[in-house]
Design an enzyme around this catalytic site. Structure first.
Site, PDB file in Angstrom:
ATOM      1  CG  HIS A 266      37.759  31.648  54.919  1.00 16.94           C
ATOM      2  ND1 HIS A 266      38.285  32.419  53.909  1.00 16.94           N
ATOM      3  CD2 HIS A 266      38.772  31.382  55.770  1.00 16.94           C
ATOM      4  CE1 HIS A 266      39.576  32.598  54.156  1.00 16.94           C
ATOM      5  NE2 HIS A 266      39.893  31.980  55.270  1.00 16.94           N
ATOM      6  NE  ARG A 330      39.908  33.391  58.619  1.00 13.95           N
ATOM      7  CZ  ARG A 330      40.461  32.204  58.747  1.00 13.95           C
ATOM      8  NH1 ARG A 330      39.770  31.230  59.300  1.00 13.95           N
ATOM      9  NH2 ARG A 330      41.675  31.979  58.332  1.00 13.95           N
ATOM     10  CG  HIS A 401      36.808  28.039  56.748  1.00 12.00           C
ATOM     11  ND1 HIS A 401      37.423  27.058  56.011  1.00 12.00           N
ATOM     12  CD2 HIS A 401      37.782  28.552  57.558  1.00 12.00           C
ATOM     13  CE1 HIS A 401      38.699  26.980  56.351  1.00 12.00           C
ATOM     14  NE2 HIS A 401      38.932  27.855  57.293  1.00 12.00           N
ATOM     15  CG  LEU A 441      46.335  25.274  61.570  1.00 12.45           C
ATOM     16  CD1 LEU A 441      47.512  25.548  60.647  1.00 12.45           C
ATOM     17  CD2 LEU A 441      45.681  23.963  61.204  1.00 12.45           C
TER      18      LEU A 441
END
Lengths: 637, 258
Positions: A266, A330, A401, A441
């Protein structure tokens, strides 16, 4: 190892609907006869456990934390994507699908990713209905913002605490089912082994972390929702307890492990400050909506940032990627930061940092607006560094990450072990070689709320499952193996702490298998890891006993697994002779330093099959077929 | 920095427990409080002593796992800061620091600084949710929530469930925790249908768990790392009063098992 992805045929947009129509159902009266174990209680685990319990299955849910509300999903800051097109900026299922496939550098399955985009809207509906306090516009409608890798605003958020709020929503749904008696929750329990009967996953062995007791749990199916393995690098943005044990146990029992080398770095984390450092803190990617990334143009320019005038600054993301600028994905942003620091233009202690500057945004919209948007993140930064980011730019550097690799699963989210389903970060399926922001998520909740509860029914309805309970000999054997491992760890009584091994392993992995890898480095690591592992088993010191709460023993077991897992990760990185997404092999780059993919040879998922601790695993391939998108060079210029 | 640490050691729930004194020799101001304890634990290990058990996980101030009474204050001296986000620059060379577990009857000590906070889960299980079965939701934008209202709900929802409020309260009351959840859902349209039964059953469960009563000392707000306001308690009391006066039927939720 047979890798049948079971991807449905037909037009992309109809695959999931057609598949759902074909899935066999378990009648409502029979659902209560089936018992499902869910290991992990983060977004994927909690949502799956709650949804399956609502359907009528008997569910047992396990987590190593003291409460399911503490799963590491809670730390996600920025947001969750959905193709709602509320801002009317041209979003659609297709665009979310395409951005995700492209962002993953064409190393994920078309059908899976399209399904993810399709159900993304339902996730937002579900969470709002649960009372998740998403950000709103003044008229009461939901607010959106944009995230790296996308040119539309499709990210829904709850301040900088989106993961927390979504997890609390799922946790509350889970607690509701616990109160109803449909879910039995086992907190402070760690799964130490998977139990197979007749080649099918039929239960687990878990240790009660308070009493030390080893317990057996039988079921008709097992679901792993145990997150990622980023802590193999020691320093990462993961919670300290995150580990690979459950997934690695499954791998040792024959579950294929896919693409372990795909570890996302990240770009916006707080830089390392010293040797004692225990973990790294991420600053939400949403900061890049308003923060501009730069380093001084000149080497050795040590002036304080405010004294460096614009012409002496290199806004390198805006310069190199004009169409995405600071919102470059990223992997691109991380690599660009590393490049600037390798070039000797990094800022802060050790030169391992770049500036993330809010001065122009504060001039444009005022400090109050910036405070409103990112206040809690600024406070967090201030607490950790002692610097005030309203006055001076933040210093950021990339950090480990999220892991896109994981246990291989088919379209039904089932691993190569029948009855073992794997969801969320623990599986490999949807992100390819790089994950776009606000997608984790989405995937965790898609799997848990909307996919697994349907697909697991197909398994339960069709598999011929003999009655098995925890008195079956397979449980006693697994329990004995797990106990022996703990006893052995406690008896070594060497001179080095568990943490010192973990740190050394992590350092090795970061250097040789981190943001950039090459053949020599990976070979060095593959030679060194077995030596370190051998030393661990001869010289580790684990105090205390197995009959009490013993945090050193918990750590030791996890690090023992990382010491095996790391080797497979390096082998995976070595065999993948191309650069794609976050997997950057320095031998394979274009003239201007971008990742150079090799679609002819590597447009596939690499799946590893266990052969023994000190034996090289076998590599299998699942070819990725692109029927609906054209494999294109990934450009953000 | 050189520090003297007085740490509560307790081998198990039934052990009496005692303070033991340790010296932390080489503490950097950039360390977090937990990293300082990590370094101490490595040293204890090298001397063949058992490391100090303490709860922690995300170390980003959000999971709510870390605890610790530091010099008598939950999460230590810095306002609105969890222990994992407390850095040693908040202390001075030569300081003596007392470190204890959360002190509350409802949070029994499991070992050293680790306590059992599962009572919080049972309070949530008693009704701290909106009953929204998966897949039945309407389009999200069909539920309008004014921005100011959503922001207030988010203020309450920011509770991390760490238990500092309980540890700070002279009565060991869980009122701020319960009130934050009650108020978060009471502020939103989605929370209305179960509003009355929710507050009644959550408060009932809170009492069952051996938490003390709230007598408005407001120590909870001062200790809360997320600055949850005691106004939530006022809202809870209003809702509770209204619910007990108007809700004649038995509550649908009768308390959970967490």
């Amino acid at each position: 190892m047979k890798l049948d992805a079971r991807t449905p045929s037909g037009p992309l947009a109809e695959k999931w609907d057609r598949h759902r129509a074909d899935l066999r159902l378990v009648s409502p009266a029979n659902k209560r006869k089936f018992h499902v174990i869910v290991v992990g209680s983060g977004l994927a685990g909690a949502s799956a456990a709650a949804s399956m319990a609502e359907l009528g299955y008997q569910v047992s849910c396990f987590c190593f934390q003291d409460s399911p509300r503490r799963a590491h999903s809670i730390a996600a800051q920025g947001g969750i994507n959905a193709s709602k097109n509320y801002p009317n900026d041209g979003d659609s299922d297709w665009r979310l699908f395409y951005d995700t496939i492209k962002g993953g550098d064409f190393r994920s399955r078309e059908a899976n990713v399209y399904r993810l985009a399709q159900v993304s809207g339902n996730i937002i509906d579900q969470c709002v209905a649960q009372g998740v306090p998403f950000a709103r516009e003044y008229g009461g409608m939901l607010a959106n913002r944009s995230f790296g890798g996308a040119q539309v605003s499709r990210t829904f958020y709850a301040r900088g605490q989106t993961g927390q709020q979504l997890l609390l929503g799922a946790y509350q749904a889970l607690e509701r089912m616990i109160a109803r008696g449909s879910v039995t929750m086992y907190s402070r329990h760690e799964m130490l082994d998977l139990v197979l009967v007749d080649g099918r996953a039929r239960g687990i062995v878990a240790r009660d972390l308070v009493t030390g007791e080893m317990e057996s749990f039988a079921a008709h199916a097992v679901v792993l929702a145990t997150g990622g393995y980023g802590n193999v690098f020691y320093l990462s943005t993961n919670a300290k307890g995150c580990n690979v044990t459950a997934a690695y146990r499954a791998y040792k029992h024959g579950a294929g492990f896919a693409n372990p080398c795909f570890t996302q770095i990240h770009p916006t984390c707080i830089p390392v400050s010293g040797e004692y450092q225990s973990k790294l803190t991420l600053m939400s990617e949403s900061l890049r909506n308003d923060g501009r990334v730069w380093v001084p143009k000149a080497h050795g320019d040590n002036r304080i940032p405010r004294d460096i005038p614009d012409p002496d600054r290199d806004y390198y993301l805006e310069r190199k990627y004009p169409s995405f600028g600071n919102l470059a994905p990223r992997d691109i942003a991380s690599r660009a930061a590393k490049e600037a620091c390798d070039d000797g233009r990094g800022v802060g202690p050790g030169g391992r940092g770049v500036y993330l500057d809010f001065a122009s945004a504060i001039n444009r919209v005022g400090e109050a607006t910036i405070r409103e948007r990112y206040g809690n993140l600024f406070e967090m930064y201030n607490r950790i560094t002692g610097e005030n980011p309203y006055d001076t730019p933040m210093r950021i550097y990339p950090a480990v990450h999220y892991t896109m690799g994981g246990l291989w699963v088919d379209y039904n989210l089932m691993s190569t072990i029948p009855g073992l389903h794997v969801i969320g970060e623990a599986n490999f399926s949807d992100h390819g070689a790089n994950r776009l922001g606000a997608s984790a998520l989405m995937q965790g909740l898609a799997d848990g709320y909307f996919i697994l509860p349907y697909t697991i029914g197909d398994y339960l309805a069709t598999a011929k499952l003999e009655p098995v309970d925890s008195s079956h000999a397979a449980f006693a054997e697994a329990s004995k193996r797990a106990t022996e491992k703990l006893t052995r760890l406690l008896s070594i009584n060497g001179t080095r702490s568990v943490d010192s091994f973990h740190k050394e392993l992590g350092h090795l992995m970061w250097n040789e298998c981190g943001m950039a890898r090459n053949r020599e480095g990976l070979r060095r690591a593959i030679a060194r890891i077995p030596e370190l592992r051998a030393e661990f088993w001869e010289n580790v010191k684990v105090p205390g006993s197995a009959e009490t709460l013993n945090q050193s023993l918990e750590k030791a077991g996890r690090v023992a697994d990382f010491l095996e897992f790391a080797e497979m990760t390096c082998r995976d990185a070595l065999e993948r002779e191309e650069s794609c997404g976050c997997h950057f092999r320095t031998e394979y780059e274009t003239a201007d330093g971008e990742a150079k993919r090799n679609d002819d040879q590597f447009a596939h998922v690499a799946v590893w099959e266990y052969q023994g601790v000190d034996q090289a695993p076998i590599r299998h391939e699942e070819p990725l077929e692109f029927e609906f998108v054209k494999l294109a060079t990934r450009s953000y210029k | 920095m050189k520090l003297t640490l007085k740490i509560w050691r307790q081998a198990g729930p039934d052990d009496r427990g005692e303070f033991r004194t340790y010296t932390a020799g080489d503490v950097s101001e950039h360390m977090s409080f937990l990293e300082m304890l990590d370094v101490l634990n490595e040293e204890l290990l090298s001397r063949n002593e058992e490391p100090v058990a303490f709860d922690h996980d995300c170390r980003e101030g959000i999971c709510g796992t870390c605890s610790l009474m530091i010099n008598g204050i939950p999460h230590g001296p810095r306002r609105a800061t969890t222990t994992c986000q407390l850095h040693m620059r908040s202390f001075r060379d030569g300081d003596t620091i007392t470190i204890e577990p959360w002190r509350a009857r409802a949070f029994p000590v499991l070992r050293d600084l680790v306590v059992d906070r599962s009572a919080f889960d049972r309070i949530i299980a008693a009704g701290g949710y909106v009953s929204a079965p998966t897949g039945s939701a309407q389009d999200a934008n069909s539920i309008l929530v004014p921005k100011t209202r959503a922001d207030l709900a988010m203020d309450s929802a920011a509770c991390i469930g760490c238990g500092a409020c309980v540890a700070a309260c002279p009565n060991g009351s869980a009122m701020l925790f319960t009130a934050a959840k009650v108020n978060h859902l009471a502020l939103l349209p989605q929370g209305q249908p179960e509003r009355a039964s929710r507050v009644v059953s959550m408060v009932r469960q809170m009492d069952r768990e051996d938490f003390g009563g709230c007598t408005l000392f407001e120590e909870c707000e001062a200790a809360c790392p997320k600055e949850i306001s005691v106004e939530n308690i006022a809202s809870l009391n209003r809702d509770l009063m209204q619910a007990t006066l108007s809700d004649r039927g038995p509550g649908r939720n009768t308390g959970g098992t967490g």
